[in-house]
Scaffold this active site. Structure first.
Site, mmCIF file in Angstrom:
data_model
loop_
_atom_site.group_PDB
_atom_site.id
_atom_site.type_symbol
_atom_site.label_atom_id
_atom_site.label_comp_id
_atom_site.label_asym_id
_atom_site.label_seq_id
_atom_site.Cartn_x
_atom_site.Cartn_y
_atom_site.Cartn_z
ATOM 1 C CG HIS A 265 72.032 31.066 4.973
ATOM 2 N ND1 HIS A 265 73.271 30.527 4.746
ATOM 3 C CD2 HIS A 265 71.722 31.778 3.862
ATOM 4 C CE1 HIS A 265 73.696 30.905 3.541
ATOM 5 N NE2 HIS A 265 72.775 31.652 2.988
ATOM 6 C CB ALA A 289 65.782 34.029 1.359
ATOM 7 N N GLY A 293 64.669 27.798 -0.280
ATOM 8 C CA GLY A 293 65.516 26.961 0.558
ATOM 9 C C GLY A 293 66.829 27.618 0.919
ATOM 10 C CE LYS A 294 67.936 32.376 -3.217
ATOM 11 N NZ LYS A 294 67.536 33.686 -3.792
ATOM 12 C CG LEU A 295 66.348 32.023 6.059
ATOM 13 C CD1 LEU A 295 67.749 32.618 6.100
ATOM 14 C CD2 LEU A 295 65.324 33.148 6.066
#
Lengths: 362, 362, 362, 362
Positions: A265, A289, A293-295
């Site tokens: 994101h 996060a 790698g979510k962010l």
């Protein structure tokens, strides 16, 4: 000789100055340079504005009893005016929304109630809020009856909820989360639909129609990841944690397996009351996060440790003023949702296989 | 003349007396008459013993990163020795269990880590605990490959997890939650399986085998309610809230629609860190549960506001001593789980329709 | 070819293995390599052992209703066996200790009590614990009467509490915090004594004796800092935050103004339920403490986010076994406390001026 | 035939409707019929208005780093316009106020700072807020120098803080909590002054002037109780708990010993982030307060579980509009504060003995 100021002491705290007649956006503007969660809420206002300025698909997650608790028309407003592009929700929030859209109400109650007396009166309590169990049973039947009308095949929660929203709109013509999403063609995912009264209604449809109520939540995973693969720039707004928070992040992580263009994101904001120290996902930080790698590494992000029933009315009221010009310019993604294969900006978004885009360039 | 003592002042607090060599059960015994959450934990010990003495089906819910956080072999122990009869879990807990059962590890980390550095090294962080993303991808592939071997039809999460546990046991011969449940024929439900890496693995099976990975979580609702209809006396042990907590209660509420013999859990204990004041389900009290009929009016119940990583090791260690004679006498329900229709004590538990028992007597 | 393992993945989580008959220290040993607050509690056990091995003055702070809640004899035990050298407490903890030492009790109550009914019966409630208001009034009078016997001059809280402890011991011969501290010559500071029933008792002494009850809490600041100046190596154990937590840190910070040998606590552990995100001192982290110089840069430290009524019984029980040899070797500081000027290891500790030790060497 | 509605289901939840340009009071009006902490904050707005309409002395307590965190000018505003009549504060809030009134600043910082680097730069961190240690030392010296000018005798914290506020006003002419209270003749109590940098400054005054810095906090107990005895109708506004919360309640309880006209606060509102389940005073409920007689049986009361940095800006902004007519009509008590014996509405309020009013009628 003047001493060189410290590199750490650059931006002074500006104490909040009280004035009569301040509007929500003015209040948040004056909170930008205070401390603690007040500052974070003001930052959330900024981050959301940045999302709306940029070309990103905005996912919103909601968990906790926000619909029963009086925030459902804020969420409907955010959907209708496209502050958000895709909703991921717990089943309860959608169910309580349906309850009110069908003309029924939740009621002011007390957290110190005599729960045995409530049980005898068939009143269900959610902290300080009551509802009629009898009306809830009516909703379950209504959902079961509708589900039994559908062709018996697997439906993603996204497809089913779009159909349900359409049926609800046609039946009631009333505003709410499900109906606003139906009318605005905004997809709703409900990965934990089995853990809700919508799931209960679906399960009851089997009583009259064998094979009814088959929800393909694994298809939801594929579909949500394909949404990110199709448009890799995303943002995340999370109210309260729970399965929606993780599902939104999972879509990004899963998409990354199949597309090197996905990088987490670009913006993230979360409002909730859980803390990270116990390891639960609802309380996990946006820093954490990042490790997954979510962010994106340079994402603008903020966590607000606050009850959404305080933070969201203020934040949404401020955005109603400050975001108006941004919304006017914004070109949100366009969806079609009425069938098993949805589309985004004209591209198909399958639920039965991931759209790999890592093919070597010729 | 002696004054009559107040009816409110009957049982004095007994201050905890320190001694060398105290065992877990002795510590909890000395905590029974202190205050606050210490007393509640001691009460939880008593309540669990009562569950084991009585003839009830004991459901256990687990949410939060308990498997990654080092509690998975406690849960496996509770399954193996039949402190519990049915597990409802988040997908993450089962996935992290599978990760370790496959011979991989989680690692001691720091909550103050540089998450960008971790992301570069492909290390995923859960508060103070690390794992290798590469190993996680390996698990996903392993799950996807196994799911692709299954006949392409709908599986309840309960059926799928039993099969997965069997495959894991045959592959590894190692102890863990999934393998212990497989060997002890204890059912596991995972209503939010779509919100987990097990779901991600399932979704990837579609890449190689069209139609694979179809999980019928609405069938899980029917099945779990039918379990309660078949044996209406139940108890609930909840670690951390989330979807498992609600799913267990929902089974009871749903069962009540179809059987007048169901009257809510006879015993309930929950250990978690959420508070009720924000209206979220994880923090909701067992008093509130009573209003919904999730809990019998006279149920023995207790909520412990504590991190399970502190409370559960102490509680399970104490029970290992105090519950031994109770377990020896206990006759837990017997399940068969290897096919789409499970059985309990020889009775079928369908997932496609509720077993109504309210037929009027002739 | 074997891949080089990540520098981040060095120490695997070791899942907790349940066994019958485990003692407190064995339980904590098995919690050392799990996660979250369980690991932190096990680390607290290690850190306290290190304090006892090293040559440091150990300050302990206590806030929250620990005495009423059944932990007062643990604290008395820690004082008696010199796990700690100096106690900083809220007034309420000392008052509730005095209440029980005088032969009265607190009682098991309910958090769902009818507080109006309790008020009519003159029962005071502390969450789930009751006490008799009439007995409390008796304590106030007892304190007032004793304070009126003292020579009317200013007393530090430390001097007054030592005298009060002596009077209590002579009157009751019973064990408790105040009497254990009196007998072991361990100083107790109560910087917020005005915010407690001990303060109320002191205030009432003025009704019979003008000029009585004059507590020189600024003298407590000087005295506590001089303690650190006299013996600069310190450690801090904090239960619950509040004024004791800050007062212990303040002693170190204040001492540093007058002595360059002071460098913050060498060891620090805190157990409490507040989080840092709201900026309050009780929830502030030990990392933050480092910025103020409250903590040495290389200090061994740990924060445990837990209710002391769970954490302390387990921790103190474990230390009763593991710390025995350390206590046998330990040479704790020796105090005299019976007059306005206390001593530590034979050196005077004035309360009317700081002992500066920064004089330039000749 | 219409079914009779349940007595429990009387007042429906009214979902919050978003609109551009809403002012603070309009936002709170729309939050009155939502749920959870949002409703509580709206109720707090109502309760404060009721306090201002009624003839009560309004005590306000503040704890937590509210001054450093940017709320000090809100508190100054509440004092100046007599939303409150008496402030009870931690020392830190008054010290950080003095710091800024003297022209210095706090600074925006990060909770993820490198605290060792900050320590080297002599920057003190409070969660996400920084300050210069050197400037803090300057404040300490300034306080010490002023304290050394005072006649060496015992001062209640109330008297000392009034004098300090006057000195600060004469020196700076700047607005803040201490100077606003000085100018409005509003008393400030600081029962835990020894646990703060104001206390540290006072302690340092002894270095130059023997006998300086003698604060009679037991006199503060007498004085605060006499305030209640003189005007038994009181109200309580608490931000954050801590010693101020308890001290305000203690004044009421202590006054009741000496006057039968005292019956607990008529109104009470508290805003804070602590929960009651651990037994600490900061988190204790107002229901619990009722058992102690701290609150009148029929008191209008509300607890808001929220960070004051979010709740107070919104609440104070709303009151700036809605309370204006109430403030115009209000006749707050009039104090004189410049000497050892204060007055309220022309009546003396001694600090050396309680004003008993229970004498039997002749």
């Amino acid at each position: 000789m003047t001493k060189k100021p410290s590199r750490f002491l650059q931006t002074p705290i500006e104490p909040f100055v009280v004035e009569a007649g301040l509007t929500a956006d003015q209040i948040l503007a004056r909170m930008e340079r205070i401390s603690f969660q007040g500052r974070n809420l003001a930052t959330a206002h900024r981050v959301w504005q940045k999302m709306l300025e940029d070309d990103v698909t905005i996912f919103m997650g909601m968990a906790g009893a926000l619909s029963a608790g009086g925030l459902r028309l804020i969420v409907a407003h955010l959907i209708q005016h496209r502050y958000i592009d895709c909703l991921v929700s717990t089943g309860a929030n959608l169910y309580h929304d349906l309850h009110e859209t069908r003309g029924q109400r939740h009621y002011i109650g007390s957290p110190h109630a005599d729960d045995s007396a409530l049980a005898e009166s068939r009143i269900d309590r959610v902290y300080d809020t009551y509802a009629s169990e009898e009306e809830f049973c009516g909703n379950d039947n209504w959902i079961a009856a509708y589900a039994a009308t559908l062709e018996p095949r697997a439906y993603t929660s996204r497809e089913f909820l779009h159909l349900l929203g359409g049926h609800l709109w046609k039946t009631t013509g009333a505003n709410g989360i499900l109906t606003a999403a139906y009318r605005a063609n905004v997809p709703i995912f409900c990965p934990a639909i089995a853990d809700s009264s919508i799931g209960m209604g679906l399960s009851q449809s089997r009583q009259t129609k064998p094979g009814a109520g088959l929800i393909d939540i694994i298809g939801d995973i594929v579909e949500s990841a394909n949404l990110v693969i199709r448009k890799p720039r995303t943002a995340s707004v999370v109210l309260g944690g729970g399965t929606p928070k993780n599902f939104i992040n999972q879509a990004s992580v899963q998409a990354e397996f199949y597309s090197s263009e996905v990088g987490g994101h670009r913006y993230a904001l979360q409002i909730g009351t859980d803390v990270p120290q116990f390891g639960g996902a609802s309380g996990s930080t946006l820093e954490e996060a990042r490790s997954w790698g979510k962010l994106a590494a340079d994402a603008a992000q903020v966590s607000v440790l606050a009850d959404a029933t305080i933070a969201l009315p203020l934040l949404a009221s401020a955005l109603a003023t400050t975001a108006a010009p941004l919304l006017a310019r914004r070109k949100p993604p366009v969806f079609t949702l009425a069938s098993r294969v949805m589309t985004i900006d004209g591209l198909t978004v399958p639920c039965d296989r991931f759209e790999e885009v890592n093919e070597p360039a010729v």
